[in-house]
Design an enzyme around this catalytic site. Structure first.
Site, PDB file in Angstrom:
ATOM      1  CB  SER A  41      -1.109   0.314   1.365  1.00 34.67           C
ATOM      2  OG  SER A  41      -1.883  -0.941   1.600  1.00 34.67           O
TER       3      SER A  41
HETATM    4  N1  SAH Z   1      -0.863  -5.180   3.907  1.00 39.12           N
HETATM    5  C1  SAH Z   1       0.528  -5.599   2.601  1.00 39.12           C
HETATM    6  C2  SAH Z   1      -0.426  -5.239   1.366  1.00 39.12           C
HETATM    7  C3  SAH Z   1      -1.504  -5.804   1.642  1.00 39.12           C
HETATM    8  S1  SAH Z   1      -2.285  -6.477  -0.441  1.00 39.12           S
HETATM    9  C4  SAH Z   1       1.155  -4.974   2.598  1.00 39.12           C
HETATM   10  O1  SAH Z   1       1.769  -4.160   3.816  1.00 39.12           O
HETATM   11  O2  SAH Z   1       2.138  -4.429   1.765  1.00 39.12           O
HETATM   12  C5  SAH Z   1      -3.968  -7.194   0.581  1.00 39.12           C
HETATM   13  C6  SAH Z   1      -2.914  -8.742   0.603  1.00 39.12           C
HETATM   14  O3  SAH Z   1      -3.588  -9.747   1.261  1.00 39.12           O
HETATM   15  C7  SAH Z   1      -2.323  -9.150  -0.276  1.00 39.12           C
HETATM   16  O4  SAH Z   1      -1.200  -9.975  -0.372  1.00 39.12           O
HETATM   17  C8  SAH Z   1      -3.776 -10.597  -0.301  1.00 39.12           C
HETATM   18  O5  SAH Z   1      -2.866 -12.091  -1.377  1.00 39.12           O
HETATM   19  C9  SAH Z   1      -4.009 -10.718   0.500  1.00 39.12           C
HETATM   20  N2  SAH Z   1      -5.172 -11.825   0.658  1.00 39.12           N
HETATM   21  C10 SAH Z   1      -6.149 -11.825  -0.051  1.00 39.12           C
HETATM   22  N3  SAH Z   1      -7.600 -12.038   0.778  1.00 39.12           N
HETATM   23  C11 SAH Z   1      -6.993 -12.535   1.915  1.00 39.12           C
HETATM   24  C12 SAH Z   1      -7.625 -13.667   2.086  1.00 39.12           C
HETATM   25  N4  SAH Z   1      -8.731 -13.533   2.375  1.00 39.12           N
HETATM   26  N5  SAH Z   1      -6.756 -14.000   3.087  1.00 39.12           N
HETATM   27  C13 SAH Z   1      -5.884 -13.349   3.666  1.00 39.12           C
HETATM   28  N6  SAH Z   1      -4.574 -13.011   2.634  1.00 39.12           N
HETATM   29  C14 SAH Z   1      -5.667 -11.648   1.561  1.00 39.12           C
END
Ligand code: SAH
Length: 220
Positions: free
Chosen positions: A68
């Site tokens: 993000s």
């Molecule tokens: N917090 C992260 C950015 C997250 S992007 C950072 O600091 O880089 C969102 C992430 O959520 C992605 O990697 C995606 O694979 C994950 N995601 C999506 N659905 C999910 C779920 N049901 N459970 C766990 N992770 C999930």
């Protein structure tokens, strides 16, 4: 003669990010600002994009996912009001950067990522940075982490259309949950939920755009 190596340049880039992207835009929590000065964001970004790591935008981290924008990480973190002794659950580890920021500000971070390759990469970098208070698990964050509940704060960094009920159950009374709520590929509502003895209240904190939450939450 002064020798400026790349680590010095990253420190300058971090300070610049804090000044121009965070301090000027409502990030006032000193502990949050300090965490952003400390955590080496460039190490959480794929090597070929490191020169852009401190830009004012999200960046691709592979598998269709993103790290993000710094401001969004800071806003969500600040809204959790962490003081230092909390147990925090994150859904969506991604690169691990948000988890590292949280780990600077609370006692323990439990973070769940559904894409194994990403949770493995995040575990490696967090291990090499010697974060002992971050616990990474691969799986669907829908069910939370019941063995470690309750949590003082929960942060969801992918966008569901509703908050999975187990996550509300695993939030302590007095706890805060922050989530981008809304449909895929549309502007979502950054929403903070507060849980107290009388129930759960919510407050809209602005528009945002996150990758969708996958898995069980899509089936209901
Ligand atoms: N917090 C992260 C950015 C997250 S992007 C950072 O600091 O880089 C969102 C992430 O959520 C992605 O990697 C995606 O694979 C994950 N995601 C999506 N659905 C999910 C779920 N049901 N459970 C766990 N992770 C999930």
């Amino acid at each position: 003669m002064s020798s400026t190596n790349s680590e010095d340049l990253y420190i300058i880039a971090r300070e610049n990010m804090v000044k121009t992207q965070l301090l000027k835009r409502d990030i006032a929590d000193k502990r949050v600002l300090e965490a952003f000065r400390k955590v080496p964001r460039h190490l959480f970004v794929p090597v070929d994009n490191r020169s852009n790591a401190y830009e004012d935008c999200p960046l691709p981290i592979g598998f269709g996912q993103t790290i993000s924008q710094p401001l969004m990480v800071a806003l969500m973190t600040q809204l959790l009001h962490l003081k230092g002794n909390e147990k925090v659950l994150e859904i969506g580890t991604g690169s691990g950067y948000q988890a590292a920021i949280l780990a600077e500000l609370c006692r323990d971070v439990y973070t769940i990522e559904c894409i194994k390759e990403l949770s493995d990469l995040a575990s490696d970098i967090l291990f090499s940075l010697e974060y002992k208070n971050i616990h990474v698990k691969t799986g669907d964050g829908y069910s939370g982490w019941p063995e470690e509940a309750p949590f003082d704060a929960i942060i969801i960094t992918c966008a569901p259309e509703y908050v999975p009920p187990p996550l509300f159950e695993q939030l302590k009374i007095g706890g805060r949950l922050i989530v981008p709520l809304g449909p895929q590929h549309k502007i979502q509502s950054l929403t903070i939920f507060l849980k107290d003895e009388s129930g759960i209240s919510e407050k809209y904190e602005g528009g945002c755009f996150f990758v969708p939450m996958k898995g069980m939450v899509e089936n209901n």
